[in-house]
Design a protein around this motif. Structure first.
Motif, short mmCIF file in Angstrom:
data_model
loop_
_atom_site.label_atom_id
_atom_site.label_comp_id
_atom_site.label_asym_id
_atom_site.label_seq_id
_atom_site.Cartn_x
_atom_site.Cartn_y
_atom_site.Cartn_z
N HIS A 109 0.85 -1.20 0.00
CA HIS A 109 0.00 0.00 0.00
C HIS A 109 0.88 1.25 0.00
O HIS A 109 0.63 2.20 -0.75
N ARG A 114 -0.43 5.07 -1.88
CA ARG A 114 -1.79 5.32 -1.44
C ARG A 114 -1.78 6.15 -0.15
O ARG A 114 -0.79 6.20 0.58
N ASN A 115 -2.91 6.79 0.13
CA ASN A 115 -3.04 7.60 1.35
C ASN A 115 -3.01 6.69 2.58
O ASN A 115 -3.82 5.78 2.71
N SER A 116 -2.06 6.95 3.48
CA SER A 116 -1.90 6.09 4.65
C SER A 116 -3.15 6.06 5.54
O SER A 116 -3.39 5.10 6.25
N LYS A 117 -3.95 7.13 5.49
CA LYS A 117 -5.18 7.18 6.29
C LYS A 117 -6.17 6.11 5.85
O LYS A 117 -7.02 5.69 6.65
N ASP A 118 -6.07 5.69 4.60
CA ASP A 118 -7.00 4.70 4.06
C ASP A 118 -6.45 3.29 4.12
O ASP A 118 -7.10 2.34 3.66
N ASN A 120 -5.80 0.85 6.40
CA ASN A 120 -6.48 -0.26 7.07
C ASN A 120 -7.75 -0.70 6.35
O ASN A 120 -7.99 -1.89 6.14
N SER A 121 -8.56 0.28 5.93
CA SER A 121 -9.81 -0.08 5.25
C SER A 121 -9.54 -0.69 3.88
O SER A 121 -10.22 -1.66 3.48
N GLU A 122 -8.56 -0.18 3.15
CA GLU A 122 -8.27 -0.71 1.82
C GLU A 122 -7.62 -2.09 1.91
O GLU A 122 -7.85 -2.95 1.05
N GLN A 125 -10.46 -4.45 2.51
CA GLN A 125 -11.22 -4.63 1.28
C GLN A 125 -10.55 -5.64 0.35
O GLN A 125 -11.21 -6.51 -0.24
N LYS A 161 -4.96 -0.14 -6.64
CA LYS A 161 -6.07 0.28 -7.50
C LYS A 161 -5.54 0.65 -8.91
O LYS A 161 -5.64 1.79 -9.36
#
Length: 227
Positions: A109, A114-118, A120-122, A125, A161
Motif C-alpha cells: 500500500h 496510497r493515502n496512509s489514512k485509508d 487499514n480499510s483498503e 477490502q 487500484k
C-alpha cells in the motif's frame, strides 16, 4: 485520420518487439506487434517457453527489448507514471515470509503511494475481495498454503487500484473456487474500467474472461482472435 488518433483508445501498443537473451541463438520475442484497447481484457496464450513471460517483462519495463517499442497510455513502459498505475501478479512470487498478510499489504500500500489514512480499510477490502479468511490475516506467511499465497498475490495487485493490470498465470495453485474467484475479480475490474492483460497456457480459462486472445508460439504471434 492520423496515426495518433488511430491509437487514441489504446492503453497498450506493442510494435515489432524483439528480445534475445545473451548466449541464446533463439529469439524469445521475434517481431511481436499488437494493441490493447482501454478497458479490454486481452489474453496471451501459448505453451511454456513461447515468450509470454518475456513479453510481460517488457510491458512492465523490467526487460529492455533489443528492438521495437512498447507504449503504455502513450508513455514508455519504464516511466514512473506508468508504474504508478500498473498492478502485477507474477507467476511465482517471493514473499517476505516473516510478515503477516496485513503487514505485507500495508507495505505494498505504501509502495503504491496510497493515502496512509485509508490503509487499514483498503487492506481489509482487498483481503475480503480475494476471500482470505479473517482468521489468517494476522498469521505469518510462512504458515500459508500455496493457494493462500496466490490469493494474497492477487490482493497485492489490487491494493494499488491499478489502471492497467498484468497477470502472469493468475490461477496457478488455486482450487476451483479460487479459479472462479479470479474470473469474477477480472470481470469486476473490467467493469471499473481497468485494462487487463492475462498470460496463461490454459486456453479454457482465458476464453472465459478475455475479449481477445493472442496465440503466441516461438516468440511470434500466430493469430489474434475475438472471443
Amino acid at each position: 485520420m492520423t496515426a495518433s488518433n488511430d491509437h487514441a483508445q489504446d492503453a497498450v501498443v506493442v510494435s515489432a518487439l524483439t528480445k534475445t537473451y545473451k548466449g541464446s541463438d533463439v529469439s524469445a520475442l521475434n517481431g511481436i506487434s499488437f494493441s490493447v484497447t482501454k478497458g479490454e481484457v486481452f489474453g496471451l496464450i501459448g505453451p511454456n517457453g513461447a515468450g509470454k513471460t518475456t513479453l510481460i517483462g517488457c510491458l512492465l519495463g523490467l526487460l529492455t527489448p533489443d528492438a521495437g517499442d512498447v507504449s503504455i497510455f502513450g508513455l514508455p513502459a519504464d516511466s514512473l507514471a506508468v508504474r504508478r498505475i500498473t498492478g502485477y501478479v507474477p507467476e511465482r512470487s517471493d514473499f517476505e515470509h516473516w510478515l503477516t498478510a496485513r503487514q505485507f499489504l500495508k507495505y505494498h500500500h505504501g509502495l503504491a503511494g496510497r493515502n496512509s489514512k485509508d490503509a487499514n480499510s483498503e487492506i481489509d477490502q482487498c483481503l475480503e475481495a480475494v476471500q482470505l479468511s479473517p482468521t489468517v490475516w494476522n498469521r505469518r506467511l510462512k504458515t500459508y498454503a500455496r493457494g493462500m499465497l496466490q490469493r494474497l498475490n492477487i490482493a497485492q495487485m489490487l491494493i494499488g487500484k491499478p489502471t492497467l493490470a498484468l497477470l502472469d498465470e493468475p490461477t496457478l495453485g488455486l482450487d476451483p473456487n479460487g479459479v472462479t474467484l479470479v474470473r469474477n475479480l477480472l470481470r469486476k475490474m473490467q467493469e471499473d474500467g481497468v485494462t487487463i492483460i492475462v498470460n496463461s497456457h490454459q486456453l479454457d480459462e482465458v476464453e472465459r474472461v478475455c475479449d481477445r486472445v493472442a496465440f503466441i508460439k516461438q516468440g511470434k504471434i500466430g493469430s489474434i482472435e475475438n472471443i
